[in-house]
Design a protein around this motif. Structure first.
Motif, mmCIF file in Angstrom:
data_model
loop_
_atom_site.group_PDB
_atom_site.id
_atom_site.type_symbol
_atom_site.label_atom_id
_atom_site.label_comp_id
_atom_site.label_asym_id
_atom_site.label_seq_id
_atom_site.Cartn_x
_atom_site.Cartn_y
_atom_site.Cartn_z
ATOM 1 N N ALA A 69 0.858 -1.197 0.000
ATOM 2 C CA ALA A 69 0.000 0.000 0.000
ATOM 3 C C ALA A 69 0.890 1.241 0.000
ATOM 4 C CB ALA A 69 -0.914 0.005 1.223
ATOM 5 N N GLY A 70 1.019 1.897 -1.151
ATOM 6 C CA GLY A 70 1.856 3.090 -1.253
ATOM 7 C C GLY A 70 1.202 4.305 -0.617
ATOM 8 N N ARG A 71 2.034 5.325 -0.341
ATOM 9 C CA ARG A 71 1.527 6.537 0.291
ATOM 10 C C ARG A 71 0.778 7.437 -0.671
ATOM 11 N NH1 ARG A 71 7.236 7.493 3.338
ATOM 12 N NH2 ARG A 71 7.894 6.540 1.381
ATOM 13 N N ALA A 72 1.107 7.365 -1.964
ATOM 14 C CA ALA A 72 0.508 8.273 -2.941
ATOM 15 C C ALA A 72 -0.694 7.628 -3.627
ATOM 16 C CB ALA A 72 1.541 8.685 -3.991
ATOM 17 N N ALA A 73 -1.726 8.431 -3.856
ATOM 18 C CA ALA A 73 -2.895 7.949 -4.598
ATOM 19 C C ALA A 73 -2.484 7.575 -6.011
ATOM 20 C CB ALA A 73 -3.971 9.025 -4.623
ATOM 21 N N GLY A 74 -3.157 6.587 -6.582
ATOM 22 C CA GLY A 74 -2.912 6.190 -7.960
ATOM 23 C C GLY A 74 -2.325 4.804 -8.094
ATOM 24 N N GLY A 75 -1.567 4.351 -7.091
ATOM 25 C CA GLY A 75 -1.059 2.989 -7.122
ATOM 26 C C GLY A 75 -2.147 2.001 -6.749
ATOM 27 N N ILE A 76 -2.059 0.787 -7.270
ATOM 28 C CA ILE A 76 -3.089 -0.212 -7.010
ATOM 29 C C ILE A 76 -3.215 -0.487 -5.512
ATOM 30 C CG2 ILE A 76 -3.764 -2.619 -7.342
ATOM 31 C CD1 ILE A 76 -4.253 -1.009 -9.798
ATOM 32 N N GLY B 28 -3.709 7.742 6.399
ATOM 33 C CA GLY B 28 -4.186 8.060 7.737
ATOM 34 C C GLY B 28 -4.203 6.904 8.709
ATOM 35 N N LEU B 29 -3.737 5.734 8.285
ATOM 36 C CA LEU B 29 -3.714 4.554 9.143
ATOM 37 C C LEU B 29 -2.283 4.228 9.556
ATOM 38 C CD1 LEU B 29 -6.125 2.210 7.147
ATOM 39 C CD2 LEU B 29 -6.674 3.527 9.206
ATOM 40 N N PRO B 30 -2.073 3.772 10.786
ATOM 41 C CA PRO B 30 -0.730 3.346 11.196
ATOM 42 C C PRO B 30 -0.256 2.195 10.312
ATOM 43 C CG PRO B 30 -2.199 3.529 13.092
ATOM 44 C CD PRO B 30 -3.066 3.646 11.867
ATOM 45 N N ALA B 31 0.976 2.310 9.809
ATOM 46 C CA ALA B 31 1.538 1.285 8.932
ATOM 47 C C ALA B 31 2.588 0.474 9.681
ATOM 48 C CB ALA B 31 2.147 1.920 7.692
ATOM 49 N N GLN C 116 -10.190 -4.341 11.532
ATOM 50 C CA GLN C 116 -8.942 -3.585 11.574
ATOM 51 C C GLN C 116 -8.212 -3.713 10.243
ATOM 52 O OE1 GLN C 116 -7.657 -1.738 14.287
ATOM 53 N NE2 GLN C 116 -6.193 -1.044 12.737
ATOM 54 N N VAL C 117 -7.652 -2.612 9.754
ATOM 55 C CA VAL C 117 -6.907 -2.608 8.499
ATOM 56 C C VAL C 117 -5.469 -2.184 8.778
ATOM 57 C CG1 VAL C 117 -6.805 -1.771 6.124
ATOM 58 C CG2 VAL C 117 -9.019 -1.926 7.294
ATOM 59 N N TRP C 118 -4.517 -2.944 8.260
ATOM 60 C CA TRP C 118 -3.096 -2.669 8.463
ATOM 61 C C TRP C 118 -2.397 -2.453 7.121
ATOM 62 C CZ3 TRP C 118 -1.302 -1.835 13.233
ATOM 63 C CH2 TRP C 118 -2.031 -2.336 14.317
ATOM 64 N N PRO C 119 -2.009 -1.218 6.776
ATOM 65 C CA PRO C 119 -1.141 -1.023 5.610
ATOM 66 C C PRO C 119 0.254 -1.557 5.935
ATOM 67 C CG PRO C 119 -2.160 1.057 6.332
ATOM 68 C CD PRO C 119 -2.355 0.057 7.417
ATOM 69 N N VAL C 120 0.850 -2.276 4.977
ATOM 70 C CA VAL C 120 2.217 -2.782 5.152
ATOM 71 C C VAL C 120 3.114 -2.046 4.174
ATOM 72 C CG1 VAL C 120 3.723 -4.797 5.041
ATOM 73 C CG2 VAL C 120 1.385 -5.042 5.920
ATOM 74 N N HIS C 121 4.044 -1.286 4.714
ATOM 75 C CA HIS C 121 4.959 -0.470 3.918
ATOM 76 C C HIS C 121 6.312 -0.493 4.618
ATOM 77 C CE1 HIS C 121 6.845 2.977 2.000
ATOM 78 N NE2 HIS C 121 5.844 3.074 1.166
ATOM 79 N N PRO C 122 7.400 -0.776 3.893
ATOM 80 C CA PRO C 122 8.701 -0.952 4.556
ATOM 81 C C PRO C 122 9.276 0.309 5.184
ATOM 82 C CG PRO C 122 8.940 -1.022 2.174
ATOM 83 C CD PRO C 122 7.466 -1.047 2.454
ATOM 84 N N GLU C 123 8.718 1.490 4.836
ATOM 85 C CA GLU C 123 9.299 2.735 5.343
ATOM 86 C C GLU C 123 8.303 3.674 6.001
ATOM 87 O OE1 GLU C 123 11.236 4.515 2.019
ATOM 88 O OE2 GLU C 123 12.834 3.017 1.915
ATOM 89 N N ALA C 124 7.047 3.659 5.580
ATOM 90 C CA ALA C 124 6.083 4.658 6.045
ATOM 91 C C ALA C 124 5.577 4.358 7.453
ATOM 92 C CB ALA C 124 4.901 4.728 5.082
ATOM 93 N N ALA C 125 5.397 5.431 8.222
ATOM 94 C CA ALA C 125 4.795 5.296 9.550
ATOM 95 C C ALA C 125 3.282 5.223 9.454
ATOM 96 C CB ALA C 125 5.202 6.466 10.441
#
Length: 205
Positions: free
Chosen positions: A64-71, A100-103, A87-96
């Motif tokens: 789940a990327g930070r910018a709109a437009g990615g799948i 608006g959701l904790p990653a 509960q929804v968890w974005p998984v991103h190797p760098e983003a906090a």
């Protein structure tokens, strides 16, 4: 995994139907008969009866990327905007945080067992992600990623290898190259798809 959704770009972060961005995918879907588009999504829903994706347990969106437009980002927004009950968890190797959701940096860092992991990473990273999901005891995998043969390799063999990995870990698998899943049960309200469709509650068929 050595990648981020932003570094991969829209096409790499969610490599659907070959090299296609979220905007291009939406343009293609807009040109498709709405009933046919809904049927593509609903064809996955039928398989979800008594499945972990038909409950409101935790969902993770990997890639789940930070910018709109990615799948990956668009799938995450669809889940959130349609009122998913769990509960929804974005998984991103760098983003906090993402949308608006904790990653969290990896599926293994999610502080609870995940019922459904939505995989929107480059095809080359999918086997590693599937292994990590197995180690984290994820219940079901929804693999949006396609393009397994874009480098000239055997796409069928690679997709079969992904299925074998999931089976070895006892995980249910939807995909690869899935358009997503929609569960209209009011206790769940899961819209894990980038398709711009509205599916009303009711019987299928």
């Amino acid at each position: 995994a050595g990648w981020t959704p932003e570094a991969a770009g829209n096409t790499g972060a969610g490599n659907v139907w070959g090299l296609m961005s979220a905007d291009e995918a939406r343009d293609l879907l807009a040109a498709t008969d709405p009933n046919e588009t809904a049927a593509l999504v609903l064809s996955s829903v039928v398989a979800l009866r008594a499945n972990s994706a038909d409950r409101s347990g935790p969902v993770a969106v990997i890639g789940a990327g930070r910018a709109a437009g990615g799948i990956g980002h668009e799938v995450l927004r669809s889940i959130v905007d349609n009122g998913f009950r769990g509960q929804v968890w974005p998984v991103h190797p760098e983003a906090a945080e993402v949308a608006g959701l904790p990653a969290v940096p990896s599926i293994g860092a999610v502080p609870e067992r995940v019922d459904l992991a939505v995989v929107c990473v480059p095809a080359r990273a999918v086997p590693e992600v599937v292994e990590a999901c197995g180690a984290a005891r994820v219940g079901t995998l929804l693999v949006i990623t396609a393009g397994f043969g874009d480098d000239g390799g055997d796409a069928t063999a690679r997709e079969r290898a992904v299925a074998d990995l999931a089976r070895r870990h006892g995980m249910r698998l939807i995909g690869p190259a899935s358009l997503g899943v929609v569960t209209t049960n009011p206790a769940v309200r899961l819209h894990a798809t980038f398709a711009p469709v509205t599916v009303a509650p009711g019987r299928v068929g």
